[in-house]
Design an enzyme around this catalytic site. Structure first.
Site, PDB file in Angstrom:
ATOM      1  N   PHE A 193       2.105   8.559  -1.085  1.00  0.00           N
ATOM      2  CA  PHE A 193       1.412   7.276  -0.963  1.00  0.00           C
ATOM      3  C   PHE A 193      -0.067   7.406  -1.275  1.00  0.00           C
ATOM      4  CE2 PHE A 193       4.783   6.813   2.486  1.00  0.00           C
ATOM      5  CZ  PHE A 193       5.714   6.360   1.589  1.00  0.00           C
ATOM      6  N   TRP A 201       0.832  -1.210   0.000  1.00  0.00           N
ATOM      7  CA  TRP A 201       0.000   0.000   0.000  1.00  0.00           C
ATOM      8  C   TRP A 201       0.865   1.258   0.000  1.00  0.00           C
ATOM      9  CZ3 TRP A 201      -0.416   4.157   3.311  1.00  0.00           C
ATOM     10  CH2 TRP A 201      -1.536   4.983   3.156  1.00  0.00           C
ATOM     11  N   HIS A 202       2.006   1.173   0.670  1.00  0.00           N
ATOM     12  CA  HIS A 202       2.844   2.366   0.809  1.00  0.00           C
ATOM     13  C   HIS A 202       3.547   2.764  -0.477  1.00  0.00           C
ATOM     14  CE1 HIS A 202       2.289   1.749   5.144  1.00  0.00           C
ATOM     15  NE2 HIS A 202       2.643   3.003   5.273  1.00  0.00           N
ATOM     16  N   GLY A 203       3.740   1.853  -1.381  1.00  0.00           N
ATOM     17  CA  GLY A 203       4.403   2.252  -2.610  1.00  0.00           C
ATOM     18  C   GLY A 203       4.773   1.095  -3.499  1.00  0.00           C
TER      19      GLY A 203
END
Length: 482
Positions: free
Chosen positions: A482, A325-327
């Site tokens: 993000f 999800w963060h990247g």
């Protein structure tokens, strides 16, 4: 429009004045004003992506109504999966398209097959991960019959787009925010003052702590081959404080700003670096995201109700998805995997809910065991942050290899030692203030309230002076990417 920008300093008082003075008599106009202001706030980043935000909002609004009103399971499923697939499709395209294409090409290259991947120069819409999750949770809750669909388009649009949380959270729930949006709000002086106090501390975290640590962390990570292992450790520690000050600072400003308008947002941080184990850390770090994954992924997968294998499987899935999800980078996935490994002993031995209280609650000084637990948890967290901050896995491995070399035992060498010493002093003061306020919603929520007015306002004045003193070139918040 950055929270730490002059434009926001102009924007916020104008909206506040119009909200409480001009349209304060009618809830409908208050919500409409907040919605228009939120769209303007978002358009200041890139007006083109405003259309994507509006489309996503309309999709979930109409899907929710169709799901709620239909008695046919087939129809409900159609609208549910239509909303889910389109939302995740947009998120996947903008955020992960190039990552998947490049990873696929690299995988083929390992088997001797060379291809030229078709990558796109895609600009990531700011806040897409956050407002997408707002919509997903809303549609899921309707499908699961937890809530009824919202018929008022303005109210629902404001739930998705409320400007304090729009670009970097907290990730709200319809069950928490929508009732507040639909309820008549009257000006509460004490709530507004508390909001201003939280905004002040958030700006201090961002400008005085995060941005100053960023100068060193960025240089050390970008030139890691030139520094000793001891200096690289310092760089990782600086980044740990940078990302905490940056993200929790944003959350403080967002929550404080919302309180100015009579709205309470979900808490997002609860002094995570005072955690005694990794499980406690994740109950205190990015709370709105970790609870979102718990409620909408972990529990539907079976949660902790199954055997040990199911708990292990579900935990790894949650942390890998959280990392992703963060990247779109393998470094984030490894970061998530590390935390899954960290928390695994407590999952296996059922000790993950051991530290539910506040560390040293009611005491000024923690005991020796608590100190060792906090230091160990912080060290594990800092080690994982290296992968989070590194440009690539190769960079992270090189950085860590340099740390675990003989140069680890040499003295730290870095240009600009005078300023670095000042930064150490700032971090020490910051940690002390956070420790003193750890039992409250934010560090200075009650700190100084019993002091004489002269000393209390002098304390606030020092914070303001520090903010202006260290405010230089505006730096974006880390989680905007993000």
């Amino acid at each position: 429009m950055l929270f730490n920008s002059f434009n926001f300093v102009i924007f916020l008082p104008i909206v506040f004045f119009l909200y409480w003075v001009i349209v304060n008599k009618t809830l409908k106009f208050q919500n409409l004003l907040l919605l228009v202001s939120s769209y303007f706030f978002y358009a200041c980043w890139d007006w083109r992506f405003l259309f994507l935000l509006v489309f996503s909002t309309m999709l979930d609004y109409f899907s929710g109504i169709k799901i709620s009103e239909s008695k046919s399971l087939k129809v409900r499923k159609f609208w549910f999966w239509l909303s889910i697939s389109i939302n995740l499709g947009f998120l996947g395209f903008f955020k992960y398209y190039n990552f998947f294409v490049e990873s696929f090409a690299e995988g083929l290259a390992n088997f001797g097959l060379k291809v030229n991947p078709l990558t796109l120069d895609i600009l990531l819409p700011v806040g897409i991960s956050f407002y997408t999750f707002h919509g997903l949770s809303y549609v899921i809750d309707i499908y699961k019959d937890r809530i009824k669909a919202e018929k008022n388009l303005i109210d629902y649009s404001l739930f998705v787009s409320f400007f304090p949380l729009l670009v970097a959270g907290p990730i709200e729930r319809a069950t928490h925010l929508l009732p507040q949006i639909k309820k008549k709000r009257s000006f509460d002086y004490s709530k507004a003052v508390d909001g201003l106090r939280q905004i002040l501390w958030g700006l201090f975290k961002k400008i005085v702590i995060a941005d100053q640590c960023a100068q060193y962390a960025t240089d050390i990570f970008n030139h890691s081959s030139e520094y000793s292992g001891s200096t690289l450790v310092l760089g990782a520690v600086f980044f740990a404080f940078q990302i905490y000050g940056d993200f929790s600072g944003y959350s403080d400003i967002a929550i404080g700003t919302a309180r100015l308008f009579g709205i309470d947002l979900l808490r997002n941080f609860a002094f995570p670096y005072f955690s005694r184990d990794i499980a406690e850390f994740w109950r205190r770090w990015h709370i709105s995201l970790s609870t979102w994954f718990r409620d909408y992924l972990y529990i539907p997968l079976g949660g902790s109700k199954g055997g040990t294998w199911m708990k292990i499987r579900n935990t790894f899935i949650i942390f890998l998805v959280s990392g992703f999800w963060h990247g779109a980078n393998w470094t984030f996935i490894v970061w998530g995997l590390l935390h899954a490994l960290y928390i695994m002993p407590s999952i296996i031995f059922n000790t993950n809910r051991k530290n539910l209280d506040i560390v040293a609650q009611g005491r000024f000084i923690p005991n020796g065991k608590e100190i060792l637990q906090m230091i160990m948890t912080f060290c594990l967290t800092v080690f994982a942050w290296i992968f989070f901050r590194a440009d690539s896995l190769k960079h992270a491995v090189s950085y860590i290899s340099k740390i675990f070399s003989s140069s680890l035992f040499t003295s730290v060498k870095y240009d600009g030692d005078d300023f670095k010493n000042v930064l150490f002093l700032l971090l020490f003061v910051f940690i002390v203030v956070e420790w003193l306020g750890r039992e409250n919603q934010f560090a200075i929520a009650k700190l100084g309230l019993r002091w004489k007015p002269l000393f209390r306002y002098a304390f606030y004045f020092v914070i303001i002076i520090a903010i202006f003193w260290y405010s230089g070139e505006q730096q974006q918040f880390i989680y905007f990417q993000f």
